[in-house]
Design an enzyme around this catalytic site. Structure first.
Site, PDB file in Angstrom:
ATOM      1  N   ASN A  43       0.826  -1.155  -0.055  1.00 37.13           N
ATOM      2  CA  ASN A  43      -0.190  -0.060  -0.067  1.00 37.13           C
ATOM      3  C   ASN A  43       0.964   1.039  -0.017  1.00 37.13           C
ATOM      4  O   ASN A  43       1.727   1.222   0.900  1.00 37.13           O
ATOM      5  CB  ASN A  43      -0.794  -0.236   1.263  1.00 37.13           C
ATOM      6  N   ASP A 108       5.998  -4.598   2.021  1.00 33.22           N
ATOM      7  CA  ASP A 108       5.139  -4.017   2.664  1.00 33.22           C
ATOM      8  C   ASP A 108       3.697  -5.127   2.883  1.00 33.22           C
ATOM      9  O   ASP A 108       4.019  -6.145   3.003  1.00 33.22           O
ATOM     10  CB  ASP A 108       4.528  -2.942   1.848  1.00 33.22           C
ATOM     11  N   TRP A 109       2.482  -4.562   2.348  1.00 30.47           N
ATOM     12  CA  TRP A 109       1.362  -5.583   2.429  1.00 30.47           C
ATOM     13  C   TRP A 109       1.683  -6.834   1.483  1.00 30.47           C
ATOM     14  O   TRP A 109       1.108  -7.867   1.726  1.00 30.47           O
ATOM     15  CB  TRP A 109       0.222  -4.864   2.384  1.00 30.47           C
ATOM     16  N   GLU A 132      11.636  -4.234   3.718  1.00 30.46           N
ATOM     17  CA  GLU A 132      10.650  -3.584   4.467  1.00 30.46           C
ATOM     18  C   GLU A 132       9.103  -4.395   4.460  1.00 30.46           C
ATOM     19  O   GLU A 132       8.223  -3.889   3.948  1.00 30.46           O
ATOM     20  CB  GLU A 132      10.447  -2.145   3.758  1.00 30.46           C
ATOM     21  N   HIS A 271      10.913   3.656   3.585  1.00 29.08           N
ATOM     22  CA  HIS A 271      10.002   2.527   3.484  1.00 29.08           C
ATOM     23  C   HIS A 271       9.996   2.088   1.990  1.00 29.08           C
ATOM     24  O   HIS A 271      10.158   0.933   1.597  1.00 29.08           O
ATOM     25  CB  HIS A 271       8.808   2.859   3.850  1.00 29.08           C
TER      26      HIS A 271
END
Length: 292
Positions: A43, A108-109, A132, A271
């Protein structure tokens, strides 16, 4: 590394393909031949995040990068966009394309979804590279807890994310060291022109487990986190300083608890590290992949 000096391109020179899953079209790119290398974004990004990294892997395998349902150029059906929804769409995407012997590249997700897939389809995974990423349930700082509480509060969260488009307008640029070009920023922004188009972005923070809620997320992340400390599957950690999801303490934990691990420091970053140092990331993944 020499890769640090190379230009970061805004171009996305890949053919768009679409696959129907649950009655909606998922956008993806499909480059190269051989065993599958599956790139999963989080995201609020899309397959565009991997544009400067995929060329390093294309000579080595079949590089597939989907846009998660509700994101990028994928359809935005009227669904809940829960963690369960995303894992269902990804699993069917993989099944429909009959992808085998997969090496995952996660962020991430995309890591929450990809690690869960790996844990529940262990025989179909060749190796995992991650950066990340959510390697275990997050232990948020007080500041992060406050931010998530606001994003999850009815009304306030909707205003922040759906009306203010906070993830695109504020979080994305603030988590990259360099300044995105206008072309790059507009590519990320284009899929979300209206309040209604931002539902997937809004739901992701609701699915991050704070404490043990929501239970579905917590249970799945806890389960794959334990599996990651047990499996001898080849793993590549790419980390930055100071990082956001993976900080010094997390790097230490991963190095001490993950077997068959190669850990590579790719410099300064926050990130969205693919936007700061894509060439070294691509080179490191390619070198590791050649040695599998």
């Amino acid at each position: 590394m020499e890769g640090n000096k190379k230009k970061i391109s805004a171009e996305f020179p890949f053919e768009s393909k679409f696959l129907e899953v649950n009655g909606s079209k998922m956008h993806y790119i499909d480059e190269g031949e051989g065993d599958t290398i599956l790139f999963l974004h989080g995201n609020p990004t899309s397959s565009y995040l991997w544009r400067n990294i995929i060329p390093y892997l294309k000579p080595l395998g079949r590089c597939i990068a989907p846009d998660l349902i509700g994101m990028g150029k994928s359809d935005k059906p009227n669904i809940g966009y829960s963690y369960k929804d995303h894992t269902d769409y990804l699993t069917k995407f993989i099944d429909n394309l009959d992808l085998k012997n997969i090496t995952l590249v996660l962020h991430d997700w995309g890591s929450g979804i990809g690690f869960h897939y790996a844990n529940t389809h262990r025989d179909n995974i060749k190796a995992i590279a991650f950066m990340e990423a959510m390697v275990k349930p997050i232990e948020p700082s007080p500041e992060m807890q406050t931010a998530f509480k606001m994003m999850r509060t009815k009304g306030i969260g909707w205003l922040m994310i759906s009306v203010g488009n906070m993830f695109i307008n504020k979080m994305l640029p603030s988590m990259i060291n360099r300044t995105l070009t206008e072309e790059e920023f507009n590519y990320y922004k284009a899929p979300y022109p209206t309040v209604g188009s931002r539902k997937a972005l809004r739901e992701f923070p609701r699915n991050v487990p704070i404490g043990e809620e929501p239970k579905f997320s917590y249970d799945r992340i806890k389960a794959y986190g334990e599996w990651l400390t047990e499996t001898d599957l080849p793993k590549l950690l790419l980390y930055v300083t100071p990082g956001a999801l993976i900080r010094d303490v997390d790097v230490k934990f991963i190095k001490e608890n993950f077997s068959n691990l190669k850990a590579v420091d790719v410099g300064e970053g926050l990130h969205f590290i693919q936007e700061d140092n894509p060439h070294q990331i691509g080179e490191e993944i390619a070198q590791w992949y050649k040695e599998l």
